[in-house]
Enzyme design. Structure first.
Site, PDB file in Angstrom:
ATOM      1  N   CYS A   1       0.808  -1.231   0.000  1.00 23.48           N
ATOM      2  CA  CYS A   1       0.000   0.000   0.000  1.00 23.48           C
ATOM      3  C   CYS A   1       0.840   1.280   0.000  1.00 23.48           C
ATOM      4  O   CYS A   1       0.292   2.371  -0.143  1.00 23.48           O
ATOM      5  CB  CYS A   1      -0.961  -0.014   1.172  1.00 23.48           C
ATOM      6  SG  CYS A   1      -2.035  -1.454   1.135  1.00 23.48           S
TER       7      CYS A   1
ATOM      8  N   HIS B   1      -3.394   7.124   0.801  1.00 24.82           N
ATOM      9  CA  HIS B   1      -3.797   5.765   0.472  1.00 24.82           C
ATOM     10  C   HIS B   1      -5.175   5.527   1.087  1.00 24.82           C
ATOM     11  O   HIS B   1      -5.416   5.841   2.256  1.00 24.82           O
ATOM     12  CB  HIS B   1      -2.764   4.781   1.027  1.00 24.82           C
ATOM     13  CG  HIS B   1      -3.262   3.379   1.063  1.00 24.82           C
ATOM     14  ND1 HIS B   1      -3.822   2.777  -0.046  1.00 24.82           N
ATOM     15  CD2 HIS B   1      -3.321   2.462   2.068  1.00 24.82           C
ATOM     16  CE1 HIS B   1      -4.200   1.549   0.279  1.00 24.82           C
ATOM     17  NE2 HIS B   1      -3.907   1.341   1.543  1.00 24.82           N
TER      18      HIS B   1
ATOM     19  N   ASN C   1     -10.091  -0.740  -0.228  1.00 25.93           N
ATOM     20  CA  ASN C   1      -8.639  -0.551  -0.242  1.00 25.93           C
ATOM     21  C   ASN C   1      -8.053  -1.305  -1.441  1.00 25.93           C
ATOM     22  O   ASN C   1      -8.076  -2.531  -1.472  1.00 25.93           O
ATOM     23  CB  ASN C   1      -8.080  -1.096   1.086  1.00 25.93           C
ATOM     24  CG  ASN C   1      -6.579  -1.016   1.185  1.00 25.93           C
ATOM     25  OD1 ASN C   1      -5.881  -0.810   0.190  1.00 25.93           O
ATOM     26  ND2 ASN C   1      -6.060  -1.200   2.388  1.00 25.93           N
TER      27      ASN C   1
HETATM   28  N1  COA Z   1     -18.372  -7.410  11.115  1.00 30.25           N
HETATM   29  C1  COA Z   1     -18.869  -7.444  12.362  1.00 30.25           C
HETATM   30  N2  COA Z   1     -18.090  -7.544  13.435  1.00 30.25           N
HETATM   31  C2  COA Z   1     -16.775  -7.629  13.261  1.00 30.25           C
HETATM   32  C3  COA Z   1     -16.180  -7.600  11.986  1.00 30.25           C
HETATM   33  C4  COA Z   1     -17.036  -7.491  10.890  1.00 30.25           C
HETATM   34  N3  COA Z   1     -16.591  -7.453   9.621  1.00 30.25           N
HETATM   35  N4  COA Z   1     -14.837  -7.669  12.117  1.00 30.25           N
HETATM   36  C5  COA Z   1     -14.593  -7.752  13.428  1.00 30.25           C
HETATM   37  N5  COA Z   1     -15.760  -7.732  14.119  1.00 30.25           N
HETATM   38  C6  COA Z   1     -15.966  -7.780  15.568  1.00 30.25           C
HETATM   39  C7  COA Z   1     -14.811  -8.425  16.300  1.00 30.25           C
HETATM   40  O1  COA Z   1     -14.956  -9.832  16.348  1.00 30.25           O
HETATM   41  C8  COA Z   1     -14.946  -7.792  17.657  1.00 30.25           C
HETATM   42  O2  COA Z   1     -15.958  -8.450  18.381  1.00 30.25           O
HETATM   43  P1  COA Z   1     -15.827  -8.682  19.967  1.00 30.25           P
HETATM   44  O3  COA Z   1     -15.765  -7.292  20.558  1.00 30.25           O
HETATM   45  O4  COA Z   1     -17.067  -9.436  20.289  1.00 30.25           O
HETATM   46  O5  COA Z   1     -14.570  -9.443  20.150  1.00 30.25           O
HETATM   47  C9  COA Z   1     -15.430  -6.380  17.359  1.00 30.25           C
HETATM   48  O6  COA Z   1     -16.022  -6.447  16.052  1.00 30.25           O
HETATM   49  C10 COA Z   1     -14.337  -5.358  17.346  1.00 30.25           C
HETATM   50  O7  COA Z   1     -13.229  -5.863  16.603  1.00 30.25           O
HETATM   51  P2  COA Z   1     -11.989  -5.003  16.282  1.00 30.25           P
HETATM   52  O8  COA Z   1     -11.005  -5.835  15.534  1.00 30.25           O
HETATM   53  O9  COA Z   1     -11.545  -4.351  17.561  1.00 30.25           O
HETATM   54  O10 COA Z   1     -12.643  -3.909  15.333  1.00 30.25           O
HETATM   55  P3  COA Z   1     -12.034  -2.558  14.848  1.00 30.25           P
HETATM   56  O11 COA Z   1     -12.833  -1.434  15.308  1.00 30.25           O
HETATM   57  O12 COA Z   1     -10.537  -2.513  15.095  1.00 30.25           O
HETATM   58  O13 COA Z   1     -12.271  -2.676  13.275  1.00 30.25           O
HETATM   59  C11 COA Z   1     -10.961  -3.058  11.332  1.00 30.25           C
HETATM   60  C12 COA Z   1     -11.620  -3.695  12.542  1.00 30.25           C
HETATM   61  C13 COA Z   1     -10.254  -4.142  10.527  1.00 30.25           C
HETATM   62  C14 COA Z   1     -12.056  -2.419  10.471  1.00 30.25           C
HETATM   63  C15 COA Z   1      -9.969  -1.957  11.814  1.00 30.25           C
HETATM   64  O14 COA Z   1      -9.104  -2.504  12.786  1.00 30.25           O
HETATM   65  C16 COA Z   1      -9.145  -1.395  10.694  1.00 30.25           C
HETATM   66  O15 COA Z   1      -9.670  -0.806   9.776  1.00 30.25           O
HETATM   67  N6  COA Z   1      -7.814  -1.505  10.786  1.00 30.25           N
HETATM   68  C17 COA Z   1      -6.915  -0.997   9.760  1.00 30.25           C
HETATM   69  C18 COA Z   1      -6.902  -1.994   8.641  1.00 30.25           C
HETATM   70  C19 COA Z   1      -6.281  -1.458   7.394  1.00 30.25           C
HETATM   71  O16 COA Z   1      -6.591  -0.375   6.965  1.00 30.25           O
HETATM   72  N7  COA Z   1      -5.410  -2.258   6.806  1.00 30.25           N
HETATM   73  C20 COA Z   1      -4.773  -1.980   5.571  1.00 30.25           C
HETATM   74  C21 COA Z   1      -3.715  -0.951   5.723  1.00 30.25           C
HETATM   75  S1  COA Z   1      -2.867  -0.729   4.251  1.00 30.25           S
END
Ligand code: COA
Length: 321
Positions: free
Chosen positions: A111, A247, A277
């Protein structure tokens, strides 16, 4: 001497997958995905490939810049998801464009790829080695996506973005780039080109795996630092910047970066709601969109910033053509 972008192009597959379709594959919802990421739809390849999308985006960029294939003397394709290993994607683009005078190579920088391809071309152009360069980010991330993993499959999409660059007299802005291999485990994907037996090829490690929170924290800390660093390095005040083209990973990341930089969110254009993304393609696609709808105006100073697997991150300043 410097290099300027004189044409842009992009390609997005016609098939559009919305959040409800994803919710039919994993336990999630349109509401959750929109709230946590900002993504509503993504374009997914059907018949297209990384090579075909790169070729189409490149043709559109050459048309836009009024540049002929034979004038191009450097083609750099950034991709982590090519359908070909040999010859490289850049050589496949060369063949399609009839760019017989070009030196061609691919780069793997995920990315941060578009920013690094831009910097690489800029170094060649400003150093006098080449006069006309084509940089392309093209990704078929749907092939690397684990469609059973709701933590990642909601995020990614496919597409390609390209820019033609010309050497030109003028000020060269120095970029800022960083890498931290120690944090590589935050975002991984094993190559399927190994001696592992075929039945293991569907193991989760052969698809993108991510510690979402670690990547999120990394991005919101390191991207503003890199932007401040690149502005200081080039003695530019934030007020002079018209656009921060980041990005397109997640709306919350973009908003957090704007807040940390104390800059208005209106300076941070986004199209991640439509594309998700698209890794190294995202900045090229957004540049092309903004050029076509005339948001980009001659003389504007623009920051482009990338971040991702590696971990890698960086920012560059450019003056629009
Ligand atoms: N739908 C519903 N629930 C989901 C889910 C989905 N797609 N993905 C995760 N959850 C749940 C988890 O299981 C967790 O449940 P719990 O509280 O019962 O354990 C809860 O939602 C929170 O999970 P968490 O991982 O803390 O969520 P988050 O707020 O961090 O969001 C992402 C997850 C992936 C959206 C976020 O971390 C993110 O965007 N990170 C950056 C990723 C990125 O941009 N990567 C590429 C960079 S180049």
């Amino acid at each position: 001497m410097t290099g300027i972008i004189c044409g842009t192009g992009s390609y997005a597959p016609s098939y559009i997958m919305d959040n409800n379709e994803i919710a039919s594959m994993v336990e999630t919802s349109d509401e959750w995905i929109r709230e946590r990421t900002g993504v509503a739809t993504r374009h997914i390849i059907k018949d297209e490939t990384t090579v075909s999308m790169a070729c189409e985006a490149a043709k559109r960029a050459l048309d836009d810049g009024g540049v002929k294939g034979e004038e191009v003397d450097l083609i750099i394709v950034s991709t982590i998801s090519s359908n070909v290993i040999l010859p490289c994607t850049a050589c496949e683009v060369q063949k399609e464009l009839g760019a017989m005078n070009a030196t061609c190579f691919d780069m793997s920088a995920a990315c941060s790829g578009f920013v690094l391809a831009y910097n690489t071309a800029l170094a060649y152009l400003s150093g006098g080695m080449y006069k006309t360069a084509l940089i392309i980010g093209s990704e078929s991330l749907s092939n690397l996506t684990n469609w059973k993993d709701r933590g990642t499959c909601i995020l990614f999409g496919d597409g390609a973005g390209a820019a033609v660059m010309r050497a030109k007299e003028g000020r060269m802005y120095l970029p800022v780039t960083h890498s931290d291999g120690m944090k590589g485990k935050a975002l991984t994907c094993l190559s399927r080109h190994t001696k592992v037996s075929p039945e293991h090829m569907t193991d989760p490690e052969y698809y993108m795996q991510m510690d979402g929170q670690a990547v999120f924290k990394f991005a919101v800390k390191k991207v503003p630092e890199a932007v401040n660093e690149v502005l200081e390095k080039n003695h530019i005040d934030k007020k002079e910047i018209a656009w921060y083209i980041m990005h397109q990973a997640n709306r919350r990341i973009v908003e957090a970066v704007a807040k940390r930089l104390d800059e208005p969110i209106e300076k941070f254009p986004m199209n991640l709601q439509e594309y998700g993304n698209t890794s190294s393609a995202s900045i090229g696609i957004l540049l092309d969109e903004m050029k076509r709808d005339k948001r980009l105006k001659s003389g504007q100073k623009i920051v482009i910033a990338g971040f991702g697997a590696g971990l890698t991150w960086g920012a560059s300043v450019m003056e629009w053509m």
